[in-house]
Design an enzyme around this catalytic site. Sequence first.
Site, PDB file in Angstrom:
ATOM      1  N   LYS A   1       0.876  -1.246  -0.131  1.00 56.72           N
ATOM      2  CA  LYS A   1      -0.025   0.081   0.175  1.00 56.72           C
ATOM      3  C   LYS A   1       0.912   1.199   0.013  1.00 56.72           C
ATOM      4  O   LYS A   1       0.469   2.241  -0.753  1.00 56.72           O
ATOM      5  CB  LYS A   1      -0.799   0.011   1.115  1.00 56.72           C
TER       6      LYS A   1
ATOM      7  N   LYS B   1       0.974  11.579   5.643  1.00 54.19           N
ATOM      8  CA  LYS B   1       1.411  10.354   6.718  1.00 54.19           C
ATOM      9  C   LYS B   1       2.169   9.295   5.776  1.00 54.19           C
ATOM     10  O   LYS B   1       2.969   8.887   6.309  1.00 54.19           O
ATOM     11  CB  LYS B   1      -0.072  10.292   7.379  1.00 54.19           C
TER      12      LYS B   1
HETATM   13  P1  NAP Z   1     -11.379   9.861   8.569  1.00 57.20           P
HETATM   14  O1  NAP Z   1     -12.326  10.177   7.663  1.00 57.20           O
HETATM   15  O2  NAP Z   1     -10.174  10.769   9.013  1.00 57.20           O
HETATM   16  O3  NAP Z   1     -11.590   8.815   9.816  1.00 57.20           O
HETATM   17  C1  NAP Z   1     -10.641   8.492  10.604  1.00 57.20           C
HETATM   18  C2  NAP Z   1     -11.200   7.523  11.655  1.00 57.20           C
HETATM   19  O4  NAP Z   1     -10.158   7.152  12.580  1.00 57.20           O
HETATM   20  C3  NAP Z   1     -12.340   8.097  12.521  1.00 57.20           C
HETATM   21  O5  NAP Z   1     -13.388   6.990  12.739  1.00 57.20           O
HETATM   22  C4  NAP Z   1     -11.599   8.483  13.934  1.00 57.20           C
HETATM   23  O6  NAP Z   1     -12.297   8.529  14.825  1.00 57.20           O
HETATM   24  C5  NAP Z   1     -10.616   7.472  13.863  1.00 57.20           C
HETATM   25  N1  NAP Z   1      -9.570   7.808  14.610  1.00 57.20           N
HETATM   26  C6  NAP Z   1      -8.605   8.520  14.306  1.00 57.20           C
HETATM   27  N2  NAP Z   1      -7.666   8.799  15.794  1.00 57.20           N
HETATM   28  C7  NAP Z   1      -8.394   7.783  16.345  1.00 57.20           C
HETATM   29  C8  NAP Z   1      -7.715   7.367  17.946  1.00 57.20           C
HETATM   30  N3  NAP Z   1      -6.762   7.909  18.331  1.00 57.20           N
HETATM   31  N4  NAP Z   1      -8.319   6.438  18.598  1.00 57.20           N
HETATM   32  C9  NAP Z   1      -9.623   5.892  17.728  1.00 57.20           C
HETATM   33  N5  NAP Z   1     -10.221   6.127  16.760  1.00 57.20           N
HETATM   34  C10 NAP Z   1      -9.286   6.999  16.153  1.00 57.20           C
HETATM   35  O7  NAP Z   1     -10.316   8.877   7.608  1.00 57.20           O
HETATM   36  P2  NAP Z   1     -10.505   8.031   6.344  1.00 57.20           P
HETATM   37  O8  NAP Z   1     -10.309   8.809   5.117  1.00 57.20           O
HETATM   38  O9  NAP Z   1     -11.731   7.172   6.589  1.00 57.20           O
HETATM   39  O10 NAP Z   1      -9.271   6.972   6.317  1.00 57.20           O
HETATM   40  C11 NAP Z   1      -8.992   5.919   6.818  1.00 57.20           C
HETATM   41  C12 NAP Z   1      -7.591   5.069   6.780  1.00 57.20           C
HETATM   42  O11 NAP Z   1      -7.973   4.809   5.295  1.00 57.20           O
HETATM   43  C13 NAP Z   1      -6.414   6.096   6.691  1.00 57.20           C
HETATM   44  O12 NAP Z   1      -5.419   5.138   7.440  1.00 57.20           O
HETATM   45  C14 NAP Z   1      -6.226   6.562   5.325  1.00 57.20           C
HETATM   46  O13 NAP Z   1      -4.767   6.593   5.068  1.00 57.20           O
HETATM   47  C15 NAP Z   1      -6.803   5.186   4.613  1.00 57.20           C
HETATM   48  N6  NAP Z   1      -7.535   5.466   3.346  1.00 57.20           N
HETATM   49  C16 NAP Z   1      -8.238   6.722   3.006  1.00 57.20           C
HETATM   50  C17 NAP Z   1      -8.742   6.772   1.767  1.00 57.20           C
HETATM   51  C18 NAP Z   1      -9.537   7.747   1.354  1.00 57.20           C
HETATM   52  O14 NAP Z   1      -9.713   8.270   0.128  1.00 57.20           O
HETATM   53  N7  NAP Z   1     -10.327   8.459   2.372  1.00 57.20           N
HETATM   54  C19 NAP Z   1      -8.473   5.778   0.609  1.00 57.20           C
HETATM   55  C20 NAP Z   1      -7.406   4.604   0.984  1.00 57.20           C
HETATM   56  C21 NAP Z   1      -7.055   4.513   2.144  1.00 57.20           C
HETATM   57  P3  NAP Z   1     -13.026   9.953  15.250  1.00 57.20           P
HETATM   58  O15 NAP Z   1     -14.510   9.762  14.628  1.00 57.20           O
HETATM   59  O16 NAP Z   1     -13.501   9.746  16.658  1.00 57.20           O
HETATM   60  O17 NAP Z   1     -12.361  11.125  14.940  1.00 57.20           O
END
Ligand code: NAP
Length: 285
Positions: A173, A241
Amino acid sequence: MNTVKTGWIGLGKMGVPMSQQLIKAGYPLSVYNRSKDKEEVFKAQGIGIAASPALLLNAADVVFIMVSDDNAINDIFHGDEGLLAAKVSGKIIINMSTVSPAISKEIAAACKAQGNYYLDAPVSGSVKQAEDAMLVIMVGGEAGAFEQAKTILEKMGKLVMLVGGTGAGNAAKLAINTLLGIVAQGLAETITLAQQNGIEAEALIMLISNSALGSPFIKIKGDAIVNNNYQAAFALKHIAKDLRLAKDLGLATPLGYTAYQTYQAAEAAFGEEDIIAVIKQVSKG
Ligand code: NAP
């Protein structure tokens, strides 16, 4: 109705549409999110809400995690009521977040000592692909656990592939996201050069999209620039990140290292916006 009980931790931009695929496929599901407001939609659907990660693991056979980064994974596993506090065994825990291979190896060993299996299974694709169950899912871990989990993972993606032992999914990844960072920066620089020479972004995107360089990514992100829409599908802070993690794995090649530097510089001002807001950074000159 499927009989395997599933659990989901992390109801962010990706976690919501991915977990909805499990509901659609008929799996019993419980969810947990740190911020309780994000659980409300699921509560309204009649989905069980767990008060902690440990309680979620008690209730489920297979638990999926989709959270931000290594720090979040540490909290989810090592917190007082984290996954490692649960007194249960024989479960499969699948971490779909983009994190370091190092944390996957550490957590996999702790899960094994607990009597559970850990797979790293990060995804390629964004919110749209998650909504359409068209993600590409790359998995690291033991083949036996992978075979048990594969059918469920296929409900979220168009390709589910075991790439090696623990951490291999994460390494694959991070390599792919290095290309993503380079391509987004390349598109941003190309549009900037064209605009500086009197060519409209819209015209340029149409030309590229009809050439051999055309791709869904160029079209979606090109349109975002044309429409001045930088609302995050994949937040710029996440690619910043990912490139830090790639650098930890040895990323030192010319384009990759430059992309690493660009996104670190852009993060403070544009981190909450979409990755393609990198154009605001590169067009500064
Ligand atoms: P996001 O919308 O920012 O959501 C992050 C999630 O992580 C939320 O549920 C948040 O909880 C939780 N979180 C963060 N810090 C935490 C902690 N210390 N303890 C417990 N929960 C915590 O992120 P996302 O876009 O869904 O991405 C999630 C992952 O997928 C990341 O690793 C990202 O790099 C990867 N990803 C994202 C995409 C994309 O297009 N978005 C594509 C591929 C991969 P809260 O609601 O409490 O903040």
